[in-house]
Design an enzyme around this catalytic site. Structure first.
Site, mmCIF file in Angstrom:
data_model
loop_
_atom_site.group_PDB
_atom_site.id
_atom_site.type_symbol
_atom_site.label_atom_id
_atom_site.label_comp_id
_atom_site.label_asym_id
_atom_site.label_seq_id
_atom_site.Cartn_x
_atom_site.Cartn_y
_atom_site.Cartn_z
ATOM 1 N N TYR A 1 8.182 16.078 4.773
ATOM 2 C CA TYR A 1 9.142 15.367 5.627
ATOM 3 C C TYR A 1 10.519 15.276 4.975
ATOM 4 O O TYR A 1 10.635 14.939 3.793
ATOM 5 C CB TYR A 1 8.654 13.945 5.900
ATOM 6 C CG TYR A 1 7.450 13.857 6.790
ATOM 7 C CD1 TYR A 1 7.407 14.519 8.020
ATOM 8 C CD2 TYR A 1 6.353 13.097 6.416
ATOM 9 C CE1 TYR A 1 6.288 14.412 8.840
ATOM 10 C CE2 TYR A 1 5.235 12.980 7.233
ATOM 11 C CZ TYR A 1 5.206 13.646 8.442
ATOM 12 O OH TYR A 1 4.111 13.534 9.239
ATOM 13 N N LYS B 1 -11.551 -9.132 -10.015
ATOM 14 C CA LYS B 1 -10.929 -9.320 -8.693
ATOM 15 C C LYS B 1 -10.433 -7.982 -8.154
ATOM 16 O O LYS B 1 -10.334 -6.996 -8.898
ATOM 17 C CB LYS B 1 -9.765 -10.306 -8.822
ATOM 18 C CG LYS B 1 -8.634 -9.810 -9.732
ATOM 19 C CD LYS B 1 -7.591 -10.896 -9.984
ATOM 20 C CE LYS B 1 -6.523 -10.399 -10.957
ATOM 21 N NZ LYS B 1 -5.585 -11.471 -11.337
ATOM 22 N N CYS C 1 3.107 11.956 1.971
ATOM 23 C CA CYS C 1 2.869 11.592 3.376
ATOM 24 C C CYS C 1 1.701 10.606 3.451
ATOM 25 O O CYS C 1 1.127 10.234 2.443
ATOM 26 C CB CYS C 1 2.557 12.832 4.204
ATOM 27 S SG CYS C 1 3.749 14.155 3.972
ATOM 28 N N MET C 2 1.313 10.235 4.658
ATOM 29 C CA MET C 2 0.238 9.257 4.809
ATOM 30 C C MET C 2 -1.094 9.785 4.272
ATOM 31 O O MET C 2 -1.842 9.058 3.611
ATOM 32 C CB MET C 2 0.074 8.871 6.285
ATOM 33 C CG MET C 2 -0.941 7.749 6.485
ATOM 34 S SD MET C 2 -1.221 7.352 8.219
ATOM 35 C CE MET C 2 0.321 6.598 8.671
ATOM 36 N N ASP C 3 -1.360 11.065 4.546
ATOM 37 C CA ASP C 3 -2.681 11.611 4.223
ATOM 38 C C ASP C 3 -2.650 12.765 3.222
ATOM 39 O O ASP C 3 -3.701 13.277 2.863
ATOM 40 C CB ASP C 3 -3.344 12.145 5.499
ATOM 41 C CG ASP C 3 -3.192 11.186 6.646
ATOM 42 O OD1 ASP C 3 -3.717 10.070 6.533
ATOM 43 O OD2 ASP C 3 -2.520 11.545 7.645
ATOM 44 N N ARG D 1 -9.615 -13.905 -20.958
ATOM 45 C CA ARG D 1 -9.807 -13.610 -19.534
ATOM 46 C C ARG D 1 -9.112 -12.308 -19.155
ATOM 47 O O ARG D 1 -8.261 -12.283 -18.282
ATOM 48 C CB ARG D 1 -9.159 -14.766 -18.774
ATOM 49 C CG ARG D 1 -9.922 -15.331 -17.637
ATOM 50 C CD ARG D 1 -9.260 -16.588 -17.101
ATOM 51 N NE ARG D 1 -7.845 -16.492 -16.909
ATOM 52 C CZ ARG D 1 -6.926 -17.309 -17.434
ATOM 53 N NH1 ARG D 1 -7.277 -18.339 -18.153
ATOM 54 N NH2 ARG D 1 -5.649 -17.117 -17.226
ATOM 55 N N ARG E 1 3.273 -20.797 -10.582
ATOM 56 C CA ARG E 1 2.572 -20.101 -9.499
ATOM 57 C C ARG E 1 1.496 -21.071 -9.026
ATOM 58 O O ARG E 1 1.838 -22.118 -8.492
ATOM 59 C CB ARG E 1 2.035 -18.760 -10.024
ATOM 60 C CG ARG E 1 1.666 -17.797 -8.921
ATOM 61 C CD ARG E 1 1.217 -16.447 -9.456
ATOM 62 N NE ARG E 1 -0.045 -16.508 -10.201
ATOM 63 C CZ ARG E 1 -0.639 -15.432 -10.726
ATOM 64 N NH1 ARG E 1 -0.102 -14.231 -10.596
ATOM 65 N NH2 ARG E 1 -1.777 -15.554 -11.369
ATOM 66 N N HIS F 1 -2.259 -19.759 -17.253
ATOM 67 C CA HIS F 1 -1.966 -18.323 -17.193
ATOM 68 C C HIS F 1 -0.535 -18.118 -17.689
ATOM 69 O O HIS F 1 0.359 -18.887 -17.330
ATOM 70 C CB HIS F 1 -2.120 -17.866 -15.728
ATOM 71 C CG HIS F 1 -2.239 -16.392 -15.526
ATOM 72 N ND1 HIS F 1 -3.121 -15.596 -16.219
ATOM 73 C CD2 HIS F 1 -1.597 -15.558 -14.675
ATOM 74 C CE1 HIS F 1 -3.012 -14.337 -15.800
ATOM 75 N NE2 HIS F 1 -2.084 -14.290 -14.867
HETATM 76 C C1 PLP Z 1 -5.506 -11.385 -12.801
HETATM 77 C C2 PLP Z 1 -5.709 -12.540 -13.694
HETATM 78 C C3 PLP Z 1 -6.163 -12.346 -15.022
HETATM 79 C C4 PLP Z 1 -6.285 -10.988 -15.652
HETATM 80 O O1 PLP Z 1 -4.980 -10.481 -15.944
HETATM 81 P P1 PLP Z 1 -4.767 -9.091 -16.667
HETATM 82 O O2 PLP Z 1 -3.315 -9.041 -16.911
HETATM 83 O O3 PLP Z 1 -5.236 -8.032 -15.725
HETATM 84 O O4 PLP Z 1 -5.565 -9.107 -17.918
HETATM 85 C C5 PLP Z 1 -6.484 -13.475 -15.759
HETATM 86 N N1 PLP Z 1 -6.338 -14.706 -15.236
HETATM 87 C C6 PLP Z 1 -5.868 -14.936 -14.004
HETATM 88 C C7 PLP Z 1 -5.729 -16.319 -13.502
HETATM 89 C C8 PLP Z 1 -5.520 -13.856 -13.188
HETATM 90 O O5 PLP Z 1 -5.040 -14.073 -11.956
#
Ligand code: PLP
Length: 381
Positions: free
Chosen positions: A271, A30, A318-320, A225, A128, A169
């Site tokens: 800045y 992701k 800064c931004m850039d 995962r 969550r 999770h």
């Molecule tokens: C992002 C995520 C992971 C991976 O988590 P890490 O801490 O980067 O290993 C696994 N499962 C779910 C549902 C996630 O949102």
């Protein structure tokens, strides 16, 4: 420029697979592969032996399919009103946290004549997404999870959806001794048992992110995962460095000095003049800023390596651009500076930047945006 070593990603997956025992590995790609490039990271992870890919958003899953990747892909954040038909047609597995996801998938399956594959997400304590597995009210045995399971079992009996797995999770996997780690494992075992009693024949039961994969092998079930560790960063920096875990950071961020100047003592820099030179000095202007992903919170602290030596950001990011005071070190415009890399040549790491900015390495690597070109090296890109 962000250079991404695809061989490091493949090797990290091999290391994680060893830690996972007989469990399969879903590489989480992701957020543009945690900033490393979605498709290139996915291919490297598959080369390292990942059995599947995980993403948050449906668009990420469809981008993998558009690139020709045929491996199993799971997407876990479908919003109400989203068109799930393209996902069903592309054979993408969708996570369901609520009955409406199952209804949307069943409708898409009937419309396209293609059965939808789903994995049920149970909330075992993170609070969550996922269907909550504890009764919300005293004396009522029903839970969001039992409702979701019953709904899924009915739809599966009708042939529109196939439930391939269930997952959850952790809230606290980076603290393996925290009581929630054991409590969530027990709650997951109960949630699995409930689904199996309801007649769901589960091929995949999974709960471990990177930290759990590395520290809690008893949570591996059928699949792990990991995300962060795939890219070679430690999910438990307070317990072990990436090198101690056998991981190699894949991303290296460098820039070329845009301007150098000699300034007298007492010169305020950037800045707000939060940094003032203490003597005659050479300042470097580095053309990367917070719009590129350099955290403004690392003003005055972010580490950089110039000609093998360590310095810090001088004054505000800064931004850039940002400025580095290198004293009397001879540096010319066009010379390379290293923001972070693997750390084996004395350069700072993404973890060092996280510490400097008061954040986690996840945020450092995922923030580098589209203005910073990705160059992939190693592997079959
Ligand atoms: C992002 C995520 C992971 C991976 O988590 P890490 O801490 O980067 O290993 C696994 N499962 C779910 C549902 C996630 O949102």
């Amino acid at each position: 420029m962000a250079t991404v070593d695809l061989d490091a990603i493949a090797d990290n997956v091999r290391v994680l697979r060893q830690r996972a025992g007989t469990a399969a590995l879903m590489a989480v790609v992701k957020a543009d592969g945690y900033g490393h490039g979605l498709v290139a990271s996915a291919r490297a992870a598959l080369r390292g032996g990942a059995a599947a890919l995980g993403v948050a958003q449906p668009t990420e899953a469809l981008a993998l399919r558009a690139a020709g990747i045929q491996a199993p892909v799971l997407t876990w954040l479908v919003a109400p009103g989203a068109d799930v038909r393209p996902l069903v047609e592309a054979g993408v597995e969708v996570a369901a946290s609520a009955p409406w996801v199952l209804d949307a998938l069943a409708a898409a399956a009937r419309a396209t004549g293609t059965p939808a594959t789903v994995q049920l997400k149970v909330d075992t304590g993170l609070a969550r997404n996922g269907a909550f597995a504890r009764p919300a009210r005293d004396g009522d045995p029903r839970t969001d999870w039992s409702d979701l399971v019953e709904h899924a079992a009915r739809l599966q009996a009708g042939g529109a959806v196939r439930v391939r797995g269930v997952f959850t999770h952790f809230a606290y996997a980076d603290a393996p001794d925290h009581p929630t780690v054991r409590a969530q494992q027990e709650a997951f075992a109960d949630a699995v048992a409930l689904a199996e009693r309801a007649g769901l024949d589960l091929e995949l039961r999974h709960m471990s992110n990177s930290a759990a994969t590395l520290t809690t092998p008893s949570a591996a079930w059928d699949m792990v995962r990991p995300g962060l560790a795939v890219y070679g960063l430690s999910p438990v920096p307070h317990l072990a460095t990436a090198a101690e875990l056998g991981l190699r950071p894949a991303m290296r961020v460098t820039a070329r000095v845009a301007v150098t100047k000699r300034v007298p003592a007492g010169q305020g820099v950037s800045y707000g003049h939060t940094y003032v030179t203490s003597r005659e000095s050479t300042l470097l202007d580095i053309p990367l800023g917070y719009a590129d992903g350099v955290p403004r919170h690392a003003s005055g602290t972010g580490p950089v390596q110039v000609h093998g030596r360590r310095f810090s950001v001088s004054g505000r990011v800064c931004m850039d651009q940002f400025v580095v005071d290198v004293g009397d070190l001879p540096v010319a415009a066009g010379d390379e500076v290293v923001l972070f890399g693997a750390g084996d040549a004395g350069e700072p790491t993404a973890q060092d930047w996280a510490d400097a900015a008061g954040t986690i390495s996840y945020e450092i690597v995922t923030r580098f945006g589209p203005r910073v070109p990705r160059v992939h090296v190693g592997g079959a890109t």
